[in-house]
Design a protein around this motif. Structure first.
Motif, PDB file in Angstrom:
ATOM      1  N   GLN A   1       0.814  -1.217   0.000  1.00  0.00           N
ATOM      2  CA  GLN A   1       0.000   0.000   0.000  1.00  0.00           C
ATOM      3  C   GLN A   1       0.850   1.270   0.000  1.00  0.00           C
ATOM      4  N   GLU A   2       1.872   1.305   0.852  1.00  0.00           N
ATOM      5  CA  GLU A   2       2.730   2.495   0.902  1.00  0.00           C
ATOM      6  C   GLU A   2       3.512   2.667  -0.395  1.00  0.00           C
ATOM      7  N   LEU A   3       3.888   1.550  -1.015  1.00  0.00           N
ATOM      8  CA  LEU A   3       4.555   1.595  -2.319  1.00  0.00           C
ATOM      9  C   LEU A   3       3.645   2.259  -3.347  1.00  0.00           C
ATOM     10  N   LEU A   4       2.399   1.819  -3.392  1.00  0.00           N
ATOM     11  CA  LEU A   4       1.454   2.363  -4.365  1.00  0.00           C
ATOM     12  C   LEU A   4       1.220   3.853  -4.136  1.00  0.00           C
ATOM     13  N   GLU A   5       1.168   4.255  -2.874  1.00  0.00           N
ATOM     14  CA  GLU A   5       0.922   5.664  -2.557  1.00  0.00           C
ATOM     15  C   GLU A   5       2.078   6.566  -2.966  1.00  0.00           C
ATOM     16  N   GLU A   6       3.267   5.992  -3.133  1.00  0.00           N
ATOM     17  CA  GLU A   6       4.434   6.768  -3.560  1.00  0.00           C
ATOM     18  C   GLU A   6       4.531   6.876  -5.080  1.00  0.00           C
ATOM     19  N   SER A   7       3.607   6.240  -5.799  1.00  0.00           N
ATOM     20  CA  SER A   7       3.656   6.251  -7.262  1.00  0.00           C
ATOM     21  C   SER A   7       2.626   7.207  -7.844  1.00  0.00           C
ATOM     22  N   GLY A   8       2.851   7.600  -9.089  1.00  0.00           N
ATOM     23  CA  GLY A   8       1.913   8.490  -9.769  1.00  0.00           C
ATOM     24  C   GLY A   8       0.644   7.781 -10.181  1.00  0.00           C
ATOM     25  N   ILE A   9       0.791   6.525 -10.628  1.00  0.00           N
ATOM     26  CA  ILE A   9      -0.376   5.714 -10.994  1.00  0.00           C
ATOM     27  C   ILE A   9      -0.304   4.389 -10.240  1.00  0.00           C
TER      28      ILE A   9
END
Length: 251
Positions: A208-216
Motif C-alpha cells: 500500500q505504501e509503495l502504491l501511494e508513492e507512485s503516480g499511478i
C-alpha cells in the motif's frame, strides 16, 4: 478505482518506470519452505517466458522496470536471471536496490534485529506451525501455517520493531521506516525521476505504501490495497501479464 480496461494512453503519458511486486503479481502467491535444524530448503519460482518477452518489449519502448519485493536479493536474482540486464531489484521491503551489479543500501537494520533474532529462533524452535526462517539480510521473515501470538508478543517488547503478517509469513522490520515506499523514494532519486513518472502494481498489505508513492497506483487485490486502477487477481492471467498487455497495447 477504475478497471484496467479504462486506462488510456493519456493516463500513462508521463510514465517512465513501472514497479512490480513479485508474489501474486509476477509469479503466483505462496512460498514452499522446509527447515530442519540448520538446513533450509526453499522453492525457487521462475518468471514465465511470456512475462520475460513482455518486460523486454517494454524495455525496448523506453520503460524502466523495477521489481520490488520482500524477498532477498539472491532469491530474486535466481527468479529473474533472464531479465537482469533489463531491470532493477529493490529487495527486503525497500531495504536496498540492485542495479547493473551495483547495490544501493537504503537502511541499516543491524542494531534493531541483532538481539531479537535469537529470541525468535528459540521461541519457535519447537512450534509445529513454524515452517522456517527465510534467509534475509535486512529483515526477519518467519514462515508459519497460521498467526502465532508468541512471535507478535516478542516483537512488541522490542522498541521500534513491528510484525507484518501477509497470510503465510511474518516480516519483522523497523516500524514506519522499513517499507517498500522507502525503497521507491530512493529508486526515484537513483534514476532522476519524479513521482508522476512512476506506475506501481501490488497485491498485498506491504504494497500500500509503495502504491501511494507512485503516480499511478495499480491494485492487484482490491480487498488488500487501493489504487487508481485495479487488475483482477483471479483468472488465467497473472496481474502483471494483464497490465503489461494493456501498456503495450497503448504504445
Amino acid at each position: 478505482m477504475k478497471p484496467l480496461s479504462q486506462m488510456s494512453k493519456e493516463n500513462i503519458k508521463k510514465i517512465k518506470m513501472i514497479v512490480f511486486d513479485v508474489d501474486g503479481v509476477l509469479v503466483p502467491r505462496g512460498t514452499k519452505i522446509k527447515q530442519i535444524g540448520n538446513t533450509t530448503t526453499l522453492e525457487t519460482k521462475v518468471i514465465h517466458e511470456k512475462q520475460i518477452k513482455q518486460i523486454k518489449e517494454l524495455n525496448k519502448k523506453g520503460f524502466l522496470i523495477n521489481i520490488s519485493s520482500g524477498r532477498g536479493l539472491y532469491m530474486l536474482q535466481e527468479m529473474f536471471r533472464e531479465i537482469l540486464p533489463f531491470v532493477s531489484l529493490t529487495y527486503e521491503n525497500g531495504s536496498a536496490t540492485w542495479y547493473q551489479g551495483k547495490i544501493y543500501q537504503h537502511i541499516n537494520s543491524f542494531k534493531y534485529l541483532k538481539d531479537i533474532f535469537p529470541k525468535l529462533k528459540k521461541a519457535t524452535s519447537k512450534n509445529k506451525n513454524v515452517k522456517g526462517f527465510e534467509p534475509k539480510e535486512f529483515i526477519i521473515t518467519i514462515h508459519c501455517t497460521k498467526k502465532i501470538k508468541e512471535i507478535e508478543n516478542i516483537v512488541k517488547k522490542e522498541k521500534g520493531l513491528v510484525t507484518i503478517w501477509n497470510g503465510e509469513a511474518y516480516d519483522v522490520l523497523i516500524k514506519k521506516s522499513q517499507t517498500k515506499a522507502l525503497g521507491l523514494r530512493h529508486v526515484i532519486k537513483i534514476f532522476k525521476l519524479k513521482k508522476e513518472n512512476i506506475m506501481a502494481i501490488g497485491d498485498n498489505y506491504n504494497d500500500q505504501e509503495l502504491l501511494e508513492e507512485s503516480g499511478i497506483p495499480i491494485s492487484a487485490d482490491k480487498s488488500r490495497v487501493d489504487g487508481k486502477f485495479y487488475v483482477p487477481l483471479k483468472g488465467t492471467l497473472l496481474p502483471a501479464d494483464n497490465l503489461m498487455q494493456k501498456i503495450l497495447s497503448l504504445n
